[in-house]
Design a protein around this motif. Sequence first.
Motif, mmCIF file in Angstrom:
data_model
loop_
_atom_site.group_PDB
_atom_site.id
_atom_site.type_symbol
_atom_site.label_atom_id
_atom_site.label_comp_id
_atom_site.label_asym_id
_atom_site.label_seq_id
_atom_site.Cartn_x
_atom_site.Cartn_y
_atom_site.Cartn_z
ATOM 1 N N GLU A 1 28.343 42.273 37.392
ATOM 2 C CA GLU A 1 28.521 41.130 38.513
ATOM 3 C C GLU A 1 30.012 41.503 39.208
ATOM 4 O O GLU A 1 30.926 42.158 38.574
ATOM 5 N N LYS A 2 29.751 41.334 40.501
ATOM 6 C CA LYS A 2 31.178 41.583 41.293
ATOM 7 C C LYS A 2 31.055 40.685 42.287
ATOM 8 O O LYS A 2 30.439 40.340 43.080
ATOM 9 N N VAL A 3 32.205 39.929 42.250
ATOM 10 C CA VAL A 3 32.629 38.697 42.788
ATOM 11 C C VAL A 3 33.786 39.136 43.841
ATOM 12 O O VAL A 3 34.927 39.677 43.312
ATOM 13 N N TYR A 4 34.018 39.087 45.087
ATOM 14 C CA TYR A 4 35.074 38.997 45.912
ATOM 15 C C TYR A 4 35.587 37.822 46.165
ATOM 16 O O TYR A 4 34.857 36.812 46.344
ATOM 17 N N GLN A 5 37.035 37.879 46.130
ATOM 18 C CA GLN A 5 37.639 36.607 46.104
ATOM 19 C C GLN A 5 38.360 36.690 47.411
ATOM 20 O O GLN A 5 39.328 37.587 47.480
ATOM 21 N N SER A 6 38.556 35.811 48.478
ATOM 22 C CA SER A 6 39.130 35.629 49.534
ATOM 23 C C SER A 6 39.473 34.118 49.729
ATOM 24 O O SER A 6 38.865 33.426 50.285
ATOM 25 N N GLY A 7 41.166 34.056 49.198
ATOM 26 C CA GLY A 7 41.494 32.522 49.332
ATOM 27 C C GLY A 7 40.754 31.610 48.319
ATOM 28 O O GLY A 7 40.550 32.133 47.165
ATOM 29 N N GLU A 8 40.023 30.737 48.833
ATOM 30 C CA GLU A 8 39.191 29.801 48.119
ATOM 31 C C GLU A 8 37.853 30.233 47.851
ATOM 32 O O GLU A 8 37.209 30.036 46.849
ATOM 33 N N GLU A 9 37.429 31.258 49.064
ATOM 34 C CA GLU A 9 36.186 31.443 48.814
ATOM 35 C C GLU A 9 35.495 32.529 47.879
ATOM 36 O O GLU A 9 36.478 33.468 47.833
ATOM 37 N N GLU A 10 34.483 32.615 47.366
ATOM 38 C CA GLU A 10 33.854 33.554 46.272
ATOM 39 C C GLU A 10 32.805 33.975 47.118
ATOM 40 O O GLU A 10 31.660 33.394 47.404
ATOM 41 N N THR A 11 32.695 35.314 47.045
ATOM 42 C CA THR A 11 31.353 35.966 47.748
ATOM 43 C C THR A 11 30.737 36.883 46.562
ATOM 44 O O THR A 11 31.590 37.786 45.875
ATOM 45 N N LYS A 12 29.532 36.403 46.239
ATOM 46 C CA LYS A 12 28.984 37.735 45.131
ATOM 47 C C LYS A 12 28.191 38.679 45.512
ATOM 48 O O LYS A 12 27.473 38.312 46.324
ATOM 49 N N ALA A 13 28.728 39.822 45.402
ATOM 50 C CA ALA A 13 28.318 41.042 46.025
ATOM 51 C C ALA A 13 27.108 41.474 45.242
ATOM 52 O O ALA A 13 25.984 41.951 45.709
ATOM 53 N N ILE A 14 27.217 41.539 43.839
ATOM 54 C CA ILE A 14 26.334 42.062 43.073
ATOM 55 C C ILE A 14 26.049 41.069 41.596
ATOM 56 O O ILE A 14 27.196 40.393 41.259
ATOM 57 N N GLU A 15 24.787 40.765 41.489
ATOM 58 C CA GLU A 15 24.685 40.068 40.574
ATOM 59 C C GLU A 15 23.595 40.535 39.174
ATOM 60 O O GLU A 15 22.628 41.100 39.795
ATOM 61 N N ASP A 16 23.925 40.271 38.106
ATOM 62 C CA ASP A 16 23.089 40.796 36.960
ATOM 63 C C ASP A 16 22.359 41.781 37.130
ATOM 64 O O ASP A 16 21.186 42.056 37.189
ATOM 65 N N LEU A 17 23.221 42.845 37.398
ATOM 66 C CA LEU A 17 22.658 44.405 37.824
ATOM 67 C C LEU A 17 22.355 45.067 36.426
ATOM 68 O O LEU A 17 23.638 45.494 35.903
ATOM 69 N N SER A 18 21.312 45.672 35.910
ATOM 70 C CA SER A 18 21.344 46.764 34.786
ATOM 71 C C SER A 18 20.667 47.728 35.204
ATOM 72 O O SER A 18 19.266 47.457 35.816
ATOM 73 N N PHE A 19 20.869 48.871 34.871
ATOM 74 C CA PHE A 19 19.858 50.107 35.158
ATOM 75 C C PHE A 19 20.681 51.366 34.195
ATOM 76 O O PHE A 19 21.780 51.265 34.016
ATOM 77 N N LEU B 1 32.330 50.874 42.277
ATOM 78 C CA LEU B 1 32.484 50.134 40.863
ATOM 79 C C LEU B 1 32.475 51.208 39.960
ATOM 80 O O LEU B 1 32.916 51.520 38.798
ATOM 81 N N ILE B 2 31.163 52.059 40.056
ATOM 82 C CA ILE B 2 31.068 53.212 39.129
ATOM 83 C C ILE B 2 32.112 54.137 39.172
ATOM 84 O O ILE B 2 32.682 54.626 38.250
ATOM 85 N N ALA B 3 32.552 54.373 40.458
ATOM 86 C CA ALA B 3 33.730 55.417 40.664
ATOM 87 C C ALA B 3 35.081 54.907 39.843
ATOM 88 O O ALA B 3 36.064 55.646 39.732
ATOM 89 N N GLY B 4 35.224 53.486 39.484
ATOM 90 C CA GLY B 4 36.303 52.712 39.057
ATOM 91 C C GLY B 4 37.263 52.413 40.188
ATOM 92 O O GLY B 4 38.485 52.114 39.852
ATOM 93 N N PHE B 5 37.109 52.432 41.402
ATOM 94 C CA PHE B 5 37.953 52.148 42.620
ATOM 95 C C PHE B 5 38.028 50.702 42.441
ATOM 96 O O PHE B 5 38.868 50.052 42.785
ATOM 97 N N LEU B 6 36.981 49.884 42.182
ATOM 98 C CA LEU B 6 36.868 48.467 41.986
ATOM 99 C C LEU B 6 36.778 48.024 40.787
ATOM 100 O O LEU B 6 36.298 48.660 39.894
ATOM 101 N N ASP B 7 37.399 46.873 40.313
ATOM 102 C CA ASP B 7 37.168 46.511 39.195
ATOM 103 C C ASP B 7 35.804 45.562 38.953
ATOM 104 O O ASP B 7 35.457 44.793 39.987
ATOM 105 N N VAL B 8 35.075 45.318 37.965
ATOM 106 C CA VAL B 8 33.931 44.754 37.688
ATOM 107 C C VAL B 8 34.384 43.343 37.523
ATOM 108 O O VAL B 8 35.412 43.094 36.769
#
Lengths: 263, 260
Positions: free
Chosen positions: B11-29, B53-60
């Motif tokens: 799961e990846k959630v981007y946070q900008s201020g109060e707002e949360e945007t879910k970019a990726i949800e419950d992804l398995s492969f 995320l796989i590259a490790g540039f962003l945190d899960v």
Amino acid sequence: MAGATSEVSDVLSGELPAPVEFVVRWFPLVIVALLWELASGWVVAESILPAPSAVFLTLVEMFASGELIAALGISLYRVGIGISLSIAVGVLLGIGIARSESVENFFDIFLALLYPVPKTALVPLAILWLGRGTGTAILIIFLACLLPVVLNSYNAARGVDQNLIWSAQMMGTSDRRILWKVIIPDTIPNIVTGIRQAIPIAFIALTGAELIGASDGVGAIILSAGQLGLYPRMFAAIVAISAAAFFVLRGFDEFERRVFVWV
Amino acid sequence: MDGHVTVSHLEKVYQSGEEETKAIEDLSFEVEGGEFLSVVGPSGCGKSTLLYLIAGFLDVSSGEIAVDGKTVEGPGTDRGVVFQDYALFPWRTVMENVTYGLEEKGYDEEEQQTEAQRYIDMMDLTGFEDRYPKELSGGMKQRVALARTLAYEPQVLLMDEPFGALDQPLREALQDHLLDIWRDLNKTVVFITHDVEEAVYLSEKVMIMTRHPGTKKEVLDIDLDRTNSREEIITSQEFSDVKNDVWKLLHEETDTEVRA
């Protein structure tokens, strides 16, 4: 209309042979010098506006006597040290502000306050602290050059492409070494642009500082000659320092062109 | 060390201020070592985010990504990314770009040169060693980027629409080049693209992602006879069947986008 415009720009942008280019470039200066030569002693009294020929002769004399070379040496030394200090401090500060919020928070207010101050207005204060002479001139040059260097370094470090940083990280570069391996090499060309902008500013600050803040250097000659009414001498000193600034800039451009071949 | 990638309940959630945007949800492969997986999805489905995320540039935000059983906690030399915009170091020549990873590995100068030259030759860049990136065309830049990534020998190649900015003939040439390299070097490839034909032509598996928040919609196995030429593959019935399947699945997602 459009056709006419493009014809005009064609004529101007066409490649000219180097000697022709040289003549075209310097011709306006020759015309003005000639008009000046004619005007002096005819339209305006020679005592107020000495003829270019007189200025030129005085210039040659001052060079021959070694006086001007010594003064230029002192002035260029001050410019060199002042600019070098502003680069050393400005580059680190600019990158620091761009890459670290706490550094930005601390220095922001000082830079914002320093920005609109005419730096030569600080000469009397500098004299009080450092006495008349080299220290004062260097301080004023340093302050005047600091902002362009900081701002360009800041923008350059801000503009580093995130993908370049990631590329280095994926190849095993640690966060600490990213500064040397990516940020600095990527920002150097823009930092150098800031340094180039600082060069004319340094000469302006130098002359301002030397007028009242020093008893030697080209600025001091300009002031004393002016006060004594030795106008050819005053003009000669102005021409000398202007020419020095011109050649330093030209030299710097050439250096930039040769070193930053990848830009 | 065969480059087995496991993504579980990502799961990846981007946070900008109060707002949360879910970019990726419950992804398995999973991607097997040496496998070629393409990821297609509508724009904004988080496929590039997945790659970073796989590259490790962003945190899960939650869940886990592991390569050969080792949890990804940041960038590492077991993975190599090829960016769409090449991301070459402009102040380094072609040779110096390719040696970068080898320098960082601590190879001595001679080893760096020999190793880098191998990959420069492999990517048909021989003779361009001393050029700067600004002097190269887009296709050549991407070949340098690929050589630079291959040179430090990551087991997993992560490619973010690498040929997206190139014109068709160049793109096809580079696709075939990539396939040759993939076969020779036995790398695991995760390839992000929005081009269905590209995905089907290159991959053993294509993962179709849902529209925002992105998750796995379907994974299709692509079973084409790779010994055939490009022309034979592209014009075969099998190829257009699979392509149509992927296209339909993808368009179910883009249709919801249009309606929304």
